[in-house]
Motif scaffolding. Structure first.
Motif, mmCIF file in Angstrom:
data_model
loop_
_atom_site.group_PDB
_atom_site.id
_atom_site.type_symbol
_atom_site.label_atom_id
_atom_site.label_comp_id
_atom_site.label_asym_id
_atom_site.label_seq_id
_atom_site.Cartn_x
_atom_site.Cartn_y
_atom_site.Cartn_z
ATOM 1 N N GLN A 1 0.836 -1.462 -0.096
ATOM 2 C CA GLN A 1 0.032 0.033 0.103
ATOM 3 C C GLN A 1 0.870 1.509 0.315
ATOM 4 O OE1 GLN A 1 -3.119 0.266 3.120
ATOM 5 N NE2 GLN A 1 -3.959 1.825 2.996
ATOM 6 N N MET A 2 0.474 1.937 -0.871
ATOM 7 C CA MET A 2 1.215 3.539 -0.473
ATOM 8 C C MET A 2 1.609 4.070 0.845
ATOM 9 S SD MET A 2 0.592 6.875 -2.776
ATOM 10 C CE MET A 2 -0.691 7.700 -1.652
ATOM 11 N N LYS A 3 2.686 4.408 0.912
ATOM 12 C CA LYS A 3 2.589 4.927 2.355
ATOM 13 C C LYS A 3 3.452 6.815 2.262
ATOM 14 C CE LYS A 3 4.730 0.847 3.805
ATOM 15 N NZ LYS A 3 4.110 0.360 2.538
ATOM 16 N N VAL A 4 2.542 7.269 2.854
ATOM 17 C CA VAL A 4 3.390 8.569 3.353
ATOM 18 C C VAL A 4 4.733 8.906 4.673
ATOM 19 C CG1 VAL A 4 2.756 11.274 4.158
ATOM 20 C CG2 VAL A 4 1.775 9.638 2.059
ATOM 21 N N LEU A 5 5.832 9.781 4.599
ATOM 22 C CA LEU A 5 5.840 9.827 5.687
ATOM 23 C C LEU A 5 6.375 11.044 5.417
ATOM 24 C CD1 LEU A 5 8.295 9.679 8.065
ATOM 25 C CD2 LEU A 5 10.302 9.213 6.222
ATOM 26 N N SER A 6 6.193 11.982 7.055
ATOM 27 C CA SER A 6 6.013 13.291 7.000
ATOM 28 C C SER A 6 6.910 13.519 8.339
ATOM 29 C CB SER A 6 4.335 13.990 7.227
ATOM 30 O OG SER A 6 4.411 16.042 7.068
ATOM 31 N N ILE A 7 7.204 14.835 7.648
ATOM 32 C CA ILE A 7 8.869 14.959 8.671
ATOM 33 C C ILE A 7 8.499 16.465 9.500
ATOM 34 C CG2 ILE A 7 11.104 15.274 9.030
ATOM 35 C CD1 ILE A 7 11.730 12.982 6.974
ATOM 36 N N LEU B 1 16.501 22.600 11.389
ATOM 37 C CA LEU B 1 16.790 21.110 12.427
ATOM 38 C C LEU B 1 17.821 20.236 11.178
ATOM 39 C CD1 LEU B 1 14.115 20.946 14.385
ATOM 40 C CD2 LEU B 1 16.953 20.844 15.434
ATOM 41 N N GLY B 2 17.359 19.807 10.027
ATOM 42 C CA GLY B 2 17.471 19.058 8.994
ATOM 43 C C GLY B 2 16.581 18.720 8.119
ATOM 44 N N LYS B 3 15.564 18.860 7.979
ATOM 45 C CA LYS B 3 14.605 18.195 7.669
ATOM 46 C C LYS B 3 15.497 17.607 6.290
ATOM 47 C CE LYS B 3 10.869 21.235 8.735
ATOM 48 N NZ LYS B 3 12.167 22.213 8.974
ATOM 49 N N THR B 4 15.385 18.493 5.225
ATOM 50 C CA THR B 4 15.450 18.576 4.004
ATOM 51 C C THR B 4 16.506 17.322 3.916
ATOM 52 O OG1 THR B 4 14.353 20.284 3.751
ATOM 53 C CG2 THR B 4 16.307 20.023 1.741
ATOM 54 N N THR B 5 17.450 17.783 4.718
ATOM 55 C CA THR B 5 18.836 16.952 4.613
ATOM 56 C C THR B 5 18.437 15.396 4.762
ATOM 57 O OG1 THR B 5 20.326 18.570 4.963
ATOM 58 C CG2 THR B 5 21.217 16.515 5.772
ATOM 59 N N LEU B 6 17.526 15.112 5.767
ATOM 60 C CA LEU B 6 17.617 13.485 6.561
ATOM 61 C C LEU B 6 15.998 13.169 5.393
ATOM 62 C CD1 LEU B 6 16.555 11.217 8.284
ATOM 63 C CD2 LEU B 6 14.890 12.255 9.163
ATOM 64 N N ARG C 1 7.149 22.522 8.558
ATOM 65 C CA ARG C 1 7.779 23.073 9.869
ATOM 66 C C ARG C 1 6.099 23.247 10.796
ATOM 67 N NH1 ARG C 1 10.899 28.304 9.054
ATOM 68 N NH2 ARG C 1 12.384 27.762 7.152
ATOM 69 N N ILE C 2 5.096 23.069 10.140
ATOM 70 C CA ILE C 2 3.888 23.089 10.973
ATOM 71 C C ILE C 2 3.049 21.602 11.527
ATOM 72 C CG2 ILE C 2 1.780 24.238 10.855
ATOM 73 C CD1 ILE C 2 2.853 25.440 8.060
ATOM 74 N N VAL D 1 3.936 10.439 11.283
ATOM 75 C CA VAL D 1 4.938 11.303 11.600
ATOM 76 C C VAL D 1 5.961 11.291 12.140
ATOM 77 C CG1 VAL D 1 3.876 13.743 12.260
ATOM 78 C CG2 VAL D 1 2.363 12.708 11.072
ATOM 79 N N TYR D 2 7.004 12.281 11.206
ATOM 80 C CA TYR D 2 8.763 11.665 12.294
ATOM 81 C C TYR D 2 9.097 13.285 13.141
ATOM 82 C CZ TYR D 2 13.426 11.244 13.539
ATOM 83 O OH TYR D 2 13.923 10.869 13.938
ATOM 84 N N GLN D 3 8.944 13.623 13.942
ATOM 85 C CA GLN D 3 9.088 14.910 14.740
ATOM 86 C C GLN D 3 10.690 14.826 14.928
ATOM 87 O OE1 GLN D 3 6.184 16.477 16.162
ATOM 88 N NE2 GLN D 3 8.174 18.304 15.960
ATOM 89 N N MET D 4 11.352 15.798 13.887
ATOM 90 C CA MET D 4 12.626 16.093 13.744
ATOM 91 C C MET D 4 13.339 15.847 15.361
ATOM 92 S SD MET D 4 14.505 15.960 11.052
ATOM 93 C CE MET D 4 16.470 16.045 11.020
ATOM 94 N N LYS D 5 13.944 15.785 15.136
ATOM 95 C CA LYS D 5 15.361 16.060 16.903
ATOM 96 C C LYS D 5 16.444 16.488 16.671
ATOM 97 C CE LYS D 5 13.075 11.616 18.593
ATOM 98 N NZ LYS D 5 12.024 11.022 16.905
ATOM 99 N N SER D 6 16.878 17.976 17.329
ATOM 100 C CA SER D 6 18.029 18.116 17.250
ATOM 101 C C SER D 6 19.153 17.231 17.627
ATOM 102 C CB SER D 6 18.349 19.280 18.271
ATOM 103 O OG SER D 6 17.882 18.316 20.185
ATOM 104 N N LEU D 7 20.408 18.376 17.330
ATOM 105 C CA LEU D 7 21.015 16.444 17.218
ATOM 106 C C LEU D 7 21.575 16.406 18.417
ATOM 107 C CD1 LEU D 7 24.110 17.946 14.831
ATOM 108 C CD2 LEU D 7 22.250 16.158 14.821
#
Length: 586
Positions: free
Chosen positions: A195-201, A207-212, A314-315, A330-336
C-alpha cells in the motif's frame, strides 16, 4: 542590521565611481568647471568608500548616528548616479539624430545652442551635487562618525572547508534517523505491504528536515521505478511543481505538446496516468499549508505497488494532514545530541572532532549549548570560526555572547536570524554586498555561478585586482561564500568545482530582511505590492505567472531601476523608461 546599511552604501558608491570615471574618460564634451566638479566628487566618494570599508570591518556594530550617515551616503550616491545617467542619455539622444541638407544645417545650428545650454546646466547640476557631498563630509566630522569605527577584524579563509562541506553540512547524526525511518516504513508482512505510504517529517527550520529526507531519498530510490524531489516553499507555484515532478519521473510529452501552457488539472491527470501502475518515490519538501498538499496529493494514484511519499514541513497540522487519508507516519525531527553536535562543530572548525585545544573547550561547550543542537546554527557558527587561521579565545567568547542566552530553550525565526547574521557581520567588506544581491533570486532557485558572477561585475560590486579579470575576482568571491557555508553547492564538475548553488530558506529570509530594511532590493510575486512605493526602486526582482495587467504600474516611478530580474512564465515587463530630468531639459 546596521552592517547592512554600510554594505549597501559601499555598493552604491562602487557603481557611481565607475560611471564618474567613464564620464571623465569618455567622449563627452564638458565645461572645464563641470570636469573639475566631477573630479572632486570622485575623489570625495573614494574617501567615503574607504571609510565605509573600515566601518564594515569593525568588530562592533556602528551606532545609530553612523547608520544615519551611511544611509545619507547611499542616497547621495544614488542621486549622483541618476544625474550621470540622465546626462549620458541626453547626449546620446542628441548625437543619434543625423540630418543632411538645409534641414540638417538648421538642426545643427539649434543643436549647437542647445548643447552649450546643456553643458552649462550640467555644470550647475554638478555644483549642486558637490555642495551635497561637502555637507555629508562635514556632517561626518561634526558628529564624530570616525569614533564609531573600532579595530578591523581581518579573517582568512580556511580552504579545507570546501572538501569538508559534503561530509559535514547536516550529515552528522543523520544515519540513525534515516535507517530508523526506512525500517519503520518497510512492511515485511500483511496485506498493507504494497500500500502507498506517506512519511511526514516535521520540525523547526534549520533542524535538518530536508537533509534527512534527501538521505532517505537517495538511499531508497534505486528500489523504485520513478522518483522525484521537489520543493514547495511559502508561496508555491503549483503548476511549476507539477511540471518538475512530471519531468523527474520520466514523463515524455507527445510531439508538438507544450506542457508549459497546461493547466493544473491537465498536469495532475498526466501524472496520475503515468504513475498508475508504477512503484514511485516522491519527496515534497517544505510544505507550508494544507491546501497546497491537498492539491498536490491529487497527482498520486493509490496503487498497490509499494509507492512512498515523503513530505517535510515546519507545521504540525500540515504534517498530520499529509498522513490522514493513507497509511502514514509523522516523524518529529529532533535536534542533534551533544555528541553529534560536538562532532559536527569540531570537524568544521579543526578538521577533526578530537583537535580542539584545551583553552577553547569551555567556550566551545557554551557555543554549542546556545546553538541548541540545530545543525544549521552549528554549521553557520563553525564556518565563521573556521575562517580564522588564529583561534583567539576572546573572539570565540564574543561570538558566544552574540548568540543570546535563550535560543536553545526557545528557537525562533528572529533567534536563528541573529545567528545567521553573525556570518554576514564577519564577512569581508567586498563580500557583503555580493551576499545581499542573492536576494534577487526566489526561494529554492538554483543559481548558476557564471550568471551570478557576471551580475556582480555589472553591478560594480567587484574590486579591481591587478593582473586579474573582474570575472575571475568575482569567481573567487563565489568560492568564499561557498567556503563559509553561506550558499550551498548543488552541481559540481569533475574537479569538485562548484557550478551552481542555492540558499537555505532561512539564509534567504535573513538576506530579504536586510534588503527590505535598506531598500537594496525590491522583490515581489504580486504586482499590486508595487503600487505607491515611497522609496525609489534600485533593483527589482519579479516572480510572476500568467497574464499581468500592464496598466497597473503606469503611475509608479521605476526609472531609477538599475537591475531587473524576472522569474516565472509571465512575459510582463515593467515600464523602466528613463527620461531626462527637468534640470537637463532645454
Amino acid at each position: 542590521m546596521e552592517a547592512a546599511v554600510v554594505s549597501v552604501s559601499q555598493g552604491a558608491i562602487g557603481a557611481v565611481l565607475a560611471k564618474l570615471g567613464g564620464l571623465l574618460a569618455g567622449e563627452y564634451t564638458l565645461l572645464k568647471e563641470a570636469r573639475g566638479e566631477i573630479m572632486f566628487l570622485k575623489a570625495e566618494l573614494e574617501s567615503m568608500r574607504v571609510f565605509l570599508e573600515r566601518m564594515s570591518e569593525a568588530e562592533e556594530e556602528p551606532d545609530k548616528q553612523a547608520k544615519c550617515w551611511a544611509n545619507e551616503v547611499r542616497d547621495l550616491s544614488y542621486g549622483i548616479e541618476d544625474s550621470v545617467d540622465e546626462f549620458m542619455l541626453l547626449v546620446e539622444s542628441q548625437s543619434n539624430c543625423e540630418l543632411h541638407g538645409f534641414k540638417g544645417f538648421i538642426y545643427r545650428s539649434i543643436n549647437l545652442l542647445t548643447t552649450i545650454n546643456t553643458r552649462h546646466k550640467v555644470a550647475k547640476e554638478f555644483r549642486g551635487l558637490k555642495r551635497r557631498v561637502m555637507e555629508v563630509s562635514e556632517r561626518r566630522v561634526r558628529y564624530k562618525i570616525d569614533d564609531a569605527v573600532s579595530n578591523p577584524n581581518n579573517t582568512t579563509i580556511d580552504i579545507r572547508l570546501l572538501a569538508l562541506y559534503a561530509d559535514t553540512a547536516g550529515l552528522v547524526g543523520i544515519d540513525g534517523p534515516r535507517d530508523e525511518l526506512i525500517r519503520l516504513m518497510a512492511c515485511e508482512e500483511g496485506g498493507s505491504a504494497q500500500q502507498m505510504k506517506v512519511l511526514s517529517i516535521v520540525g523547526f527550520g534549520g533542524l535538518g528536515k530536508t537533509t534527512l529526507a534527501n538521505q532517505i531519498y537517495h538511499k531508497q530510490k534505486p528500489q523504485y521505478q520513478c522518483h522525484a524531489f521537489v520543493s514547495v516553499s511559502q508561496k508555491p507555484n503549483i503548476r511549476m511543481i507539477l511540471r518538475r515532478m512530471l519531468s523527474q519521473v520520466g514523463y515524455v510529452a507527445p510531439d508538438g505538446t507544450n506542457t508549459e501552457i497546461w493547466a493544473e488539472d491537465e498536469l495532475i491527470n498526466a501524472l496520475r496516468k503515468f504513475l498508475k501502475n508504477k512503484r514511485y518515490l516522491i519527496v515534497i519538501d517544505d510544505i507550508w499549508d494544507e491546501t497546497t498538499w491537498n492539491v498536490i496529493r491529487c497527482a498520486f494514484p493509490k496503487n498497490m505497488d509499494g509507492s512512498m511519499i515523503i513530505t517535510t514541513t515546519r507545521i504540525n497540522n500540515v504534517a498530520t494532514a499529509c498522513c490522514c487519508n493513507q497509511q502514514g507516519y509523522v516523524y518529529q525531527m529532533k535536534s542533534l545530541s551533544n555528541e553529534d553536535s560536538r562532532k559536527l562543530f569540531f570537524k568544521r572548525v579543526f578538521g577533526s572532532e578530537h583537535a580542539c585545544p584545551m583553552y577553547l573547550e569551555e567556550v566551545s561547550a557554551q557555543i554549542l549549548k546556545r546553538c541548541g543542537g540545530m545543525p544549521l546554527a552549528i554549521v553557520t557558527i563553525s564556518s565563521l570560526l573556521a575562517s580564522e587561521r588564529s583561534k583567539v579565545k576572546e573572539h570565540w567568547v564574543h561570538v558566544m555572547n552574540s548568540l543570546g542566552p535563550n535560543f536553545e530553550l526557545n528557537p525562533t525565526l528572529e533567534g536563528m536570524r541573529q545567528i545567521l547574521s553573525l556570518s554576514y557581520i564577519n564577512l569581508p567588506h567586498y563580500l557583503k554586498t555580493c551576499m545581499l544581491y542573492l536576494g534577487m533570486y526566489p526561494e529554492d532557485y538554483i543559481i548558476w555561478k557564471n550568471d551570478l558572477v557576471r551580475q556582480w561585475v555589472a553591478q560594480g560590486f567587484v574590486s579591481k585586482a591587478q593582473g586579474q579579470y573582474p570575472e575571475d575576482v568575482a569567481e573567487g568571491y563565489f568560492n568564499e561564500l561557498v567556503n563559509r557555508g553561506i550558499i550551498q553547492p548543488v552541481d559540481t564538475d569533475h574537479n569538485n568545482e562548484v557550478l551552481s548553488c542555492r540558499l537555505h530558506d532561512m539564509m534567504l529570509d535573513l538576506i530579504i530582511h536586510k534588503c527590505r530594511e535598506e531598500n537594496f532590493i525590491t522583490a515581489t510575486d504580486d504586482i499590486q505590492d508595487m503600487i505607491g512605493l515611497s522609496d525609489k526602486v534600485r533593483r527589482l526582482s519579479l516572480y510572476l505567472d500568467g497574464i499581468i495587467d500592464g496598466t497597473i504600474l503606469e503611475t509608479t516611478q521605476l526609472s531609477q531601476v538599475r537591475a531587473l530580474a524576472r522569474f516565472g512564465n509571465s512575459a510582463y515587463a515593467p515600464p523602466l523608461e528613463v527620461q531626462a530630468s527637468p534640470s537637463f531639459k532645454s
